[in-house]
Design an enzyme around this catalytic site. Structure first.
Site, mmCIF file in Angstrom:
data_model
loop_
_atom_site.group_PDB
_atom_site.id
_atom_site.type_symbol
_atom_site.label_atom_id
_atom_site.label_comp_id
_atom_site.label_asym_id
_atom_site.label_seq_id
_atom_site.Cartn_x
_atom_site.Cartn_y
_atom_site.Cartn_z
ATOM 1 N N TRP A 73 -17.983 -10.130 -18.972
ATOM 2 C CA TRP A 73 -17.168 -10.687 -17.876
ATOM 3 C C TRP A 73 -16.956 -12.187 -18.076
ATOM 4 O O TRP A 73 -15.868 -12.712 -17.805
ATOM 5 C CB TRP A 73 -17.847 -10.450 -16.516
ATOM 6 N N GLY B 9 -22.408 -10.823 -21.326
ATOM 7 C CA GLY B 9 -21.366 -11.846 -21.302
ATOM 8 C C GLY B 9 -19.934 -11.342 -21.341
ATOM 9 O O GLY B 9 -19.008 -12.145 -21.459
ATOM 10 N N ASP C 292 -21.655 -8.644 -11.222
ATOM 11 C CA ASP C 292 -21.794 -7.314 -11.820
ATOM 12 C C ASP C 292 -23.285 -6.968 -11.866
ATOM 13 O O ASP C 292 -23.716 -6.142 -12.666
ATOM 14 C CB ASP C 292 -21.189 -7.350 -13.237
ATOM 15 N N ASP D 171 -28.055 -15.274 -15.143
ATOM 16 C CA ASP D 171 -28.672 -13.954 -15.338
ATOM 17 C C ASP D 171 -30.190 -14.119 -15.486
ATOM 18 O O ASP D 171 -30.670 -15.173 -15.900
ATOM 19 C CB ASP D 171 -28.123 -13.260 -16.595
ATOM 20 N N LYS E 229 -20.125 -5.657 -7.702
ATOM 21 C CA LYS E 229 -20.415 -4.246 -7.994
ATOM 22 C C LYS E 229 -21.454 -3.706 -7.013
ATOM 23 O O LYS E 229 -22.427 -4.388 -6.699
ATOM 24 C CB LYS E 229 -20.957 -4.104 -9.412
HETATM 25 C C1 LIG Z 1 -24.394 -4.522 -15.897
HETATM 26 S S1 LIG Z 1 -25.177 -5.975 -16.434
HETATM 27 C C2 LIG Z 1 -23.868 -7.162 -16.396
HETATM 28 C C3 LIG Z 1 -22.866 -6.992 -17.508
HETATM 29 C C4 LIG Z 1 -21.918 -8.158 -17.614
HETATM 30 N N1 LIG Z 1 -21.058 -8.272 -16.422
HETATM 31 C C5 LIG Z 1 -21.027 -8.065 -18.824
HETATM 32 O O1 LIG Z 1 -19.801 -7.941 -18.671
HETATM 33 O O2 LIG Z 1 -21.513 -8.180 -19.954
HETATM 34 C C6 LIG Z 1 -26.119 -6.442 -15.012
HETATM 35 C C7 LIG Z 1 -26.904 -7.718 -15.167
HETATM 36 O O3 LIG Z 1 -27.404 -8.109 -13.876
HETATM 37 C C8 LIG Z 1 -28.555 -8.892 -14.108
HETATM 38 N N2 LIG Z 1 -29.304 -9.074 -12.859
HETATM 39 C C9 LIG Z 1 -29.896 -8.118 -12.114
HETATM 40 N N3 LIG Z 1 -30.537 -8.656 -11.062
HETATM 41 C C10 LIG Z 1 -30.333 -10.000 -11.132
HETATM 42 C C11 LIG Z 1 -30.741 -11.100 -10.331
HETATM 43 N N4 LIG Z 1 -31.505 -10.908 -9.241
HETATM 44 N N5 LIG Z 1 -30.356 -12.356 -10.667
HETATM 45 C C12 LIG Z 1 -29.601 -12.538 -11.801
HETATM 46 N N6 LIG Z 1 -29.184 -11.525 -12.599
HETATM 47 C C13 LIG Z 1 -29.540 -10.274 -12.281
HETATM 48 C C14 LIG Z 1 -29.289 -8.091 -15.177
HETATM 49 O O4 LIG Z 1 -30.243 -8.878 -15.851
HETATM 50 C C15 LIG Z 1 -28.134 -7.611 -16.067
HETATM 51 O O5 LIG Z 1 -27.975 -8.433 -17.196
#
Ligand SMILES: C[S@@+](CC[C@H](N)C(=O)[O-])C[C@H]1O[C@@H](n2cnc3c(N)ncnc32)[C@H](O)[C@@H]1O
Length: 203
Positions: A57, A55, A115, A75, A155
């Protein structure tokens, strides 16, 4: 989590800063730095945050849009609620999830940020391909929800398919930028693709 990894994390400037300033992840500073440079999010905007957990972002987006704006976060994982953020748990690759997000944004959105990261396998070519797949889902969703002039941030793990993806962004937006914010680790192969000024061909 090895001992060394824990020690490195403690030493990490943005990690300690995030703890101190009550952000859920060091990633918050990446969005802050990118927004400062490209002016992506404005007060009153509707923002959709893809891959939002835990969370960091979403917290920054909620601050940027202010009380008149709206943040919708999605997510695969759970996310502890954040004031001013509506959360949907689901996979952006699934049609039903996209449909639900579109229902939640009947007037469209001003900004889509992603992200999303695949689970890292360690095989770079494979991880790059999975990252590009997520970027393409994010861009397809953005093209279906953004209002004319809207912005996009995504990203990407850099690799041989990056050029093809950035060309797709360039085609849909007035400006395309690739950026590596200071808050990203020097060694990281992650890169942020930014689209400014969505050209809505549906209108
Ligand atoms: C690097 S983390 C994001 C961090 C977040 N932006 C923050 O600031 O806290 C990447 C996230 O992408 C989610 N994710 C990956 N593939 C996904 C998908 N197909 N649909 C939804 N979320 C996805 C993962 O579950 C993970 O929580």
């Amino acid at each position: 989590m090895t001992k060394r990894w824990r020690a490195e994390r403690r030493r990490d400037h943005y990690y300690t800063k995030a703890k101190r300033e009550h952000y859920r992840s060091r990633a918050s500073y990446k969005l802050k730095q990118i927004d400062y440079r490209f002016d992506l999010v404005r007060p009153g905007n509707i923002v959709v945050d893809l891959g939002a957990s835990p969370g960091g972002w979403s917290q920054v987006a909620a601050e940027l849009v202010g009380p008149e704006g709206k943040v919708i976060a999605v997510d695969l994982d759970r996310m502890v609620p954040i004031e001013g953020v509506t959360f949907l748990r689901g996979d952006i690759r699934e049609e039903a999830v996209v449909r639900r997000l579109l229902e939640m944004t009947p007037d469209g959105a001003d900004v889509v940020i992603s992200d999303m990261s695949p689970n890292i396998s360690g095989n770079y070519a494979y991880d790059h391909a999975r990252s590009i797949e997520l970027c393409e889902h994010a861009l397809r969703f953005a093209a279906s929800v953004l209002r004319e002039g809207g912005n996009f941030l995504c990203k990407m793990f850099y690799g041989d398919m990056s050029g093809r993806f950035s060309a797709q962004v360039r085609e849909k937006f007035d400006e395309m930028h690739m950026h590596h914010p200071k808050a990203s680790r020097e060694t990281s192969s992650e890169l942020y693709v930014i689209g400014i000024g969505f050209r809505d061909r549906r209108t």
